[in-house]
Design an enzyme around this catalytic site. Sequence first.
Site, PDB file in Angstrom:
ATOM      1  CB  SER A 135      -8.709  -3.657  16.842  1.00  0.00           C
ATOM      2  OG  SER A 135      -7.528  -2.586  16.564  1.00  0.00           O
ATOM      3  CG  ASP A 194     -12.376  -5.878  19.760  1.00  0.00           C
ATOM      4  OD1 ASP A 194     -13.460  -6.474  19.996  1.00  0.00           O
ATOM      5  OD2 ASP A 194     -12.741  -4.630  19.680  1.00  0.00           O
ATOM      6  N   GLY A 212     -19.630  -2.405  20.284  1.00  0.00           N
ATOM      7  CA  GLY A 212     -20.430  -1.192  19.619  1.00  0.00           C
ATOM      8  C   GLY A 212     -21.206  -0.645  20.666  1.00  0.00           C
ATOM      9  CB  SER A 241     -16.619   5.163  19.054  1.00  0.00           C
ATOM     10  OG  SER A 241     -16.444   4.290  17.658  1.00  0.00           O
TER      11      SER A 241
END
Length: 334
Positions: free
Chosen positions: A56, A94, A235, A280
Amino acid sequence: MVNYKDLGLVNTREMFKRAIAGGYAIPAFNFNNMEQLQAIIKASSELRSPVILQVSKGARNYANQTLLRYMAQGAVAYAKELGCEHPEIALHLDHGDSFELCKSCVDFGFSSVMIDGSSLPYEENVALTKKVVEYAHQFDVTVEGELGVLAGVEDEVSSEVSHYTKPEEVIDFTQRTGVDSLAISIGTSHGAYKFKPEQCTRDPKTGRLVPPPLAFDVLDEIMVKLPGFPIVLHGSSSVPQEYVEMINKYGGKMPDAVGIPEDQLRKASKSAVCKINIDSDSRLAFTAAVRKVFSEKPGEFDPRKYCGPARDAMEAMYKEKIKDVLGSENKLAQ
């Protein structure tokens, strides 16, 4: 200018073609540090899986763009050291949020970039995405675009509400921009709190939240309009409850953290969804392992003694995703 091919990396074009034809998805794992990278490469190499290393904007700032280049090159060498003679490793930006960031990543050796203009008005999203594609394709770098908005928080990306991708826009968007893959919104969400309790039901036996199902009808309609086109799910961490419970047991506080059920991700991976993003879950595995060490050995101060177990926990998690969720085991080209 650093050419990603000189680093031993590949872009995503061929791996996506094979994934769609074979009914599996390529793992796209975010990393921020050495331990995450080691775990990703060890898991994917031992299971002979192609893999996308995702970075990211925040992770790039954290790790340093120059170090990232050498980490990616080192990842390829490490995979070969582990016995994977022909690894397929892509380095992907990302949620790039500007042309300048995407250009910088292309120039620094990324083999794939995402330009996320999903929060912009449609025509501005088209124009920005097309500009990135035109630059990246000069260097055979693949580009991912996005239509629809995911709820949740991940690094600098956040939205309180989600908006499903509009199937009526996908043909126009892909044709006008020339993107190589398209991230869509069908109910996945960023972060470890993907759904509010009121959006879920509760399992009467365990008391755990049960999230709503993904909008596979939207996915099906998109696949009709874009047959064989590479689709991406962001996600998509499942937020394993064993990690959440371990974090809470050893001093953490993560009430009602819930993710995407793995059976839904398995279903998606058998369609045109050829890239599934997972971030995550690795954070949860890492944190759970570190908390356990600190709780059981409060005098420990050697980072290797708590980062090592965290690395092992992430490796086990990545292997489970590759084998049992995404189906990419033994899918290397050679």
